[in-house]
Design a protein around this motif. Structure first.
Motif, PDB file in Angstrom:
ATOM      1  N   HIS A  22      36.243 -22.223 -30.440  1.00 30.23           N
ATOM      2  CA  HIS A  22      36.740 -22.492 -29.093  1.00 30.23           C
ATOM      3  C   HIS A  22      37.325 -23.896 -29.001  1.00 30.23           C
ATOM      4  CE1 HIS A  22      33.876 -19.160 -28.185  1.00 30.23           C
ATOM      5  NE2 HIS A  22      34.833 -18.830 -27.338  1.00 30.23           N
ATOM      6  N   LEU A  23      36.728 -24.839 -29.723  1.00 37.26           N
ATOM      7  CA  LEU A  23      37.159 -26.240 -29.638  1.00 37.26           C
ATOM      8  C   LEU A  23      37.073 -26.920 -30.986  1.00 37.26           C
ATOM      9  CD1 LEU A  23      37.965 -28.650 -27.739  1.00 37.26           C
ATOM     10  CD2 LEU A  23      35.526 -29.199 -27.649  1.00 37.26           C
ATOM     11  N   SER A  24      38.155 -27.629 -31.341  1.00 42.04           N
ATOM     12  CA  SER A  24      38.145 -28.535 -32.492  1.00 42.04           C
ATOM     13  C   SER A  24      37.989 -29.944 -31.948  1.00 42.04           C
ATOM     14  CB  SER A  24      39.454 -28.411 -33.281  1.00 42.04           C
ATOM     15  OG  SER A  24      39.600 -29.500 -34.184  1.00 42.04           O
ATOM     16  N   LEU A  25      36.884 -30.575 -32.247  1.00 38.19           N
ATOM     17  CA  LEU A  25      36.540 -31.889 -31.698  1.00 38.19           C
ATOM     18  C   LEU A  25      36.712 -32.967 -32.766  1.00 38.19           C
ATOM     19  CD1 LEU A  25      35.363 -33.636 -29.408  1.00 38.19           C
ATOM     20  CD2 LEU A  25      33.072 -32.905 -30.134  1.00 38.19           C
ATOM     21  N   GLU A  26      37.703 -33.820 -32.571  1.00 35.49           N
ATOM     22  CA  GLU A  26      37.978 -34.894 -33.532  1.00 35.49           C
ATOM     23  C   GLU A  26      37.141 -36.118 -33.188  1.00 35.49           C
ATOM     24  OE1 GLU A  26      41.764 -37.259 -35.561  1.00 35.49           O
ATOM     25  OE2 GLU A  26      42.054 -36.100 -33.721  1.00 35.49           O
ATOM     26  N   LEU A  27      36.326 -36.557 -34.145  1.00 35.93           N
ATOM     27  CA  LEU A  27      35.422 -37.683 -33.924  1.00 35.93           C
ATOM     28  C   LEU A  27      36.026 -39.019 -34.340  1.00 35.93           C
ATOM     29  CD1 LEU A  27      32.097 -36.064 -35.218  1.00 35.93           C
ATOM     30  CD2 LEU A  27      32.974 -36.162 -32.865  1.00 35.93           C
ATOM     31  N   GLY A  28      37.253 -39.004 -34.807  1.00 39.32           N
ATOM     32  CA  GLY A  28      37.866 -40.268 -35.180  1.00 39.32           C
ATOM     33  C   GLY A  28      39.079 -40.071 -36.068  1.00 39.32           C
ATOM     34  N   HIS A  29      39.914 -41.088 -36.057  1.00 37.02           N
ATOM     35  CA  HIS A  29      41.123 -41.140 -36.881  1.00 37.02           C
ATOM     36  C   HIS A  29      41.365 -42.633 -37.104  1.00 37.02           C
ATOM     37  CE1 HIS A  29      45.718 -40.151 -37.257  1.00 37.02           C
ATOM     38  NE2 HIS A  29      45.301 -40.988 -38.183  1.00 37.02           N
ATOM     39  N   LEU A  30      40.781 -43.156 -38.182  1.00 39.88           N
ATOM     40  CA  LEU A  30      40.779 -44.594 -38.380  1.00 39.88           C
ATOM     41  C   LEU A  30      41.637 -44.989 -39.585  1.00 39.88           C
ATOM     42  CD1 LEU A  30      37.012 -45.356 -37.702  1.00 39.88           C
ATOM     43  CD2 LEU A  30      38.926 -45.371 -36.092  1.00 39.88           C
ATOM     44  N   TYR A  31      41.964 -46.268 -39.622  1.00 41.86           N
ATOM     45  CA  TYR A  31      42.861 -46.795 -40.643  1.00 41.86           C
ATOM     46  C   TYR A  31      42.123 -47.748 -41.589  1.00 41.86           C
ATOM     47  CZ  TYR A  31      46.601 -44.756 -37.904  1.00 41.86           C
ATOM     48  OH  TYR A  31      47.405 -43.869 -37.254  1.00 41.86           O
ATOM     49  N   TRP A  52      31.196 -39.160 -25.182  1.00 38.70           N
ATOM     50  CA  TRP A  52      32.386 -38.388 -24.871  1.00 38.70           C
ATOM     51  C   TRP A  52      32.415 -37.086 -25.654  1.00 38.70           C
ATOM     52  CZ3 TRP A  52      34.077 -40.025 -20.598  1.00 38.70           C
ATOM     53  CH2 TRP A  52      34.069 -41.389 -20.274  1.00 38.70           C
ATOM     54  N   ALA A  53      31.876 -37.107 -26.873  1.00 41.67           N
ATOM     55  CA  ALA A  53      31.777 -35.875 -27.660  1.00 41.67           C
ATOM     56  C   ALA A  53      30.840 -34.884 -26.976  1.00 41.67           C
ATOM     57  CB  ALA A  53      31.294 -36.191 -29.069  1.00 41.67           C
ATOM     58  N   GLU A  54      29.746 -35.402 -26.431  1.00 39.44           N
ATOM     59  CA  GLU A  54      28.806 -34.536 -25.711  1.00 39.44           C
ATOM     60  C   GLU A  54      29.455 -33.961 -24.458  1.00 39.44           C
ATOM     61  OE1 GLU A  54      25.466 -37.066 -25.065  1.00 39.44           O
ATOM     62  OE2 GLU A  54      24.655 -36.799 -27.098  1.00 39.44           O
ATOM     63  N   ALA A  55      30.263 -34.767 -23.769  1.00 37.36           N
ATOM     64  CA  ALA A  55      30.967 -34.284 -22.576  1.00 37.36           C
ATOM     65  C   ALA A  55      31.977 -33.195 -22.949  1.00 37.36           C
ATOM     66  CB  ALA A  55      31.667 -35.439 -21.878  1.00 37.36           C
ATOM     67  N   ALA A  56      32.673 -33.372 -24.067  1.00 38.89           N
ATOM     68  CA  ALA A  56      33.642 -32.368 -24.512  1.00 38.89           C
ATOM     69  C   ALA A  56      32.935 -31.061 -24.860  1.00 38.89           C
ATOM     70  CB  ALA A  56      34.422 -32.895 -25.721  1.00 38.89           C
ATOM     71  N   ARG A  57      31.774 -31.163 -25.465  1.00 36.72           N
ATOM     72  CA  ARG A  57      30.991 -29.961 -25.773  1.00 36.72           C
ATOM     73  C   ARG A  57      30.580 -29.240 -24.491  1.00 36.72           C
ATOM     74  NH1 ARG A  57      28.965 -29.110 -30.797  1.00 36.72           N
ATOM     75  NH2 ARG A  57      29.272 -30.744 -32.374  1.00 36.72           N
ATOM     76  N   ALA A  58      30.128 -30.013 -23.511  1.00 33.05           N
ATOM     77  CA  ALA A  58      29.707 -29.421 -22.236  1.00 33.05           C
ATOM     78  C   ALA A  58      30.878 -28.724 -21.544  1.00 33.05           C
ATOM     79  CB  ALA A  58      29.107 -30.495 -21.335  1.00 33.05           C
ATOM     80  N   ALA A  59      32.047 -29.337 -21.595  1.00 28.50           N
ATOM     81  CA  ALA A  59      33.224 -28.740 -20.975  1.00 28.50           C
ATOM     82  C   ALA A  59      33.610 -27.435 -21.673  1.00 28.50           C
ATOM     83  CB  ALA A  59      34.391 -29.723 -21.015  1.00 28.50           C
ATOM     84  N   ALA A  60      33.527 -27.410 -23.016  1.00 27.69           N
ATOM     85  CA  ALA A  60      33.846 -26.190 -23.761  1.00 27.69           C
ATOM     86  C   ALA A  60      32.866 -25.074 -23.426  1.00 27.69           C
ATOM     87  CB  ALA A  60      33.840 -26.476 -25.258  1.00 27.69           C
ATOM     88  N   THR A  61      31.591 -25.427 -23.257  1.00 30.17           N
ATOM     89  CA  THR A  61      30.578 -24.433 -22.889  1.00 30.17           C
ATOM     90  C   THR A  61      30.847 -23.882 -21.489  1.00 30.17           C
ATOM     91  OG1 THR A  61      28.916 -25.512 -24.286  1.00 30.17           O
ATOM     92  CG2 THR A  61      28.102 -24.024 -22.565  1.00 30.17           C
ATOM     93  N   ALA A  62      31.252 -24.764 -20.586  1.00 30.96           N
ATOM     94  CA  ALA A  62      31.578 -24.322 -19.219  1.00 30.96           C
ATOM     95  C   ALA A  62      32.762 -23.364 -19.225  1.00 30.96           C
ATOM     96  CB  ALA A  62      31.865 -25.532 -18.331  1.00 30.96           C
ATOM     97  N   ARG A  63      33.777 -23.649 -20.047  1.00 27.48           N
ATOM     98  CA  ARG A  63      34.945 -22.772 -20.116  1.00 27.48           C
ATOM     99  C   ARG A  63      34.592 -21.403 -20.684  1.00 27.48           C
ATOM    100  NH1 ARG A  63      37.962 -27.414 -21.689  1.00 27.48           N
ATOM    101  NH2 ARG A  63      37.575 -26.881 -23.878  1.00 27.48           N
TER     102      ARG A  63
END
Length: 321
Positions: A22-31, A52-63
């Motif tokens: 349902h969701l691909s959650l990117e935890l970082g993109h560093l140089y 913010w990762a936890e919030a994104a998970r909660a939003a995906a669960t709500a959807r």
């Protein structure tokens, strides 16, 4: 009466489907500079990312109507613009700091794989699918992106020309965003640059757009998926970046890498880059077969997906250090 249209089967390769979360959650993109700063920089990054990762998970669960949402995490390492250290040194440090923050990285990707994966010129193939949206009233004076390597979200200011005899000079005109709401936010994106020997270097925004297409499960090469996760079967990591798979599955129990939607938690310095990503995605013709597969499966799962590919992408930006 309509005329029948016949096509050779070989001319339309069958698009092989890919598993979808349902969701691909990117935890970082560093140089390089982020890793050179040591574990403390990574520690601060993941500490910022976690809520913010936890919030994104909660939003995906709500959807998903409160049901268990399939969510996979990923991390992108820049080994395209600068080669630094070794996977044997960088990856364990990265994973240790993520774990310290209570986060788990399911998939690890190398940015160079967004340019070329194996023998597949991924970035070049995506560039070939760019279909520019001509601004209203344009007259074809602007060379195409395929020629210039620049893609805009509207009409550029006209080039100033000296007045000819009996003709007045054209007054300056501002650039104009095609989909502007009252006022324009005009953006002109550099897709690549060529050196004196004709070698092409893809821009960060363009590779990031390829990365988003991969995470949405929309990349195909002759009908076959591109950037397919490879299992991590060894106890350690190699000393050379080219020896590390372009997309590595670190968690055997992880949900699928590709997903209906993506969310990336990034420092604010990435905001201009990701604005450019949306401009690119809005003008990229995605393989119709791949889009149809996602639409069919999301309908079966009763998981609404935006028609616009760019609208399937979301972000959380936190203040950088």
């Amino acid at each position: 009466m309509t005329d029948a249209v016949f096509r050779e089967t070989a001319a339309e390769p069958r698009n092989r489907s890919v598993p979808l979360a349902h969701l691909s959650l990117e935890l970082g993109h560093l140089y390089m500079e982020d890793f050179e700063a040591g574990p403390e920089r990574l520690r601060r990054h993941f500490a910022e990312v976690r809520p913010w990762a936890e919030a994104a998970r909660a939003a995906a669960t709500a959807r998903s109507g409160g049901k268990r949402a399939r969510i996979s995490t990923c991390f992108l390492i820049d080994d395209y613009f600068t080669r630094f250290s070794t996977p044997a040194e960088v990856v364990p440090m990265l994973l240790a700091e993520a774990e310290r923050a209570g986060l788990s990285v399911d998939y690890l990707a190398r940015e160079s794989g967004c340019a070329v994966t194996g023998k597949v010129p991924v970035a070049e193939a995506v560039a070939g699918r760019i279909v520019e949206s001509p601004p209203p009233g344009s007259h074809g004076l602007r060379p195409p992106a395929a020629q210039t390597g620049w893609l805009a979200n509207g009409e550029r200011s006209p080039v100033a020309r000296a007045p000819q005899a009996m003709k007045r000079a054209v007054p300056w005109q501002p650039p104009h965003e095609t989909a502007a709401r009252r006022h324009s936010v005009f953006l002109d994106v550099e897709l690549w640059s060529d050196d004196t020997e004709g070698h092409r270097t893809w821009s960060c925004p363009f590779l990031a757009a390829v990365w988003q297409l991969a995470r949405l499960g929309l990349l195909r090469n002759d009908g076959e998926p591109v950037l397919v996760p490879q299992p991590h079967t060894t106890t350690g990591f190699p000393d050379q970046w080219d020896e590390l798979p372009t997309l590595l599955k670190l968690n055997d129990r992880a949900d699928p890498f590709a997903a209906y939607r993506t969310c990336s938690v990034l420092p604010t310095r990435f905001l201009p880059v990701e604005h450019a990503v949306r401009v690119i995605l809005d003008q990229t013709e995605v393989a119709p077969g791949a889009l149809e597969q996602v639409a069919e499966r999301s309908g079966r799962e009763r998981t609404p997906v935006p028609d616009s590919v760019a609208d399937r992408v979301s972000y959380v930006f936190y203040p950088g250090h």
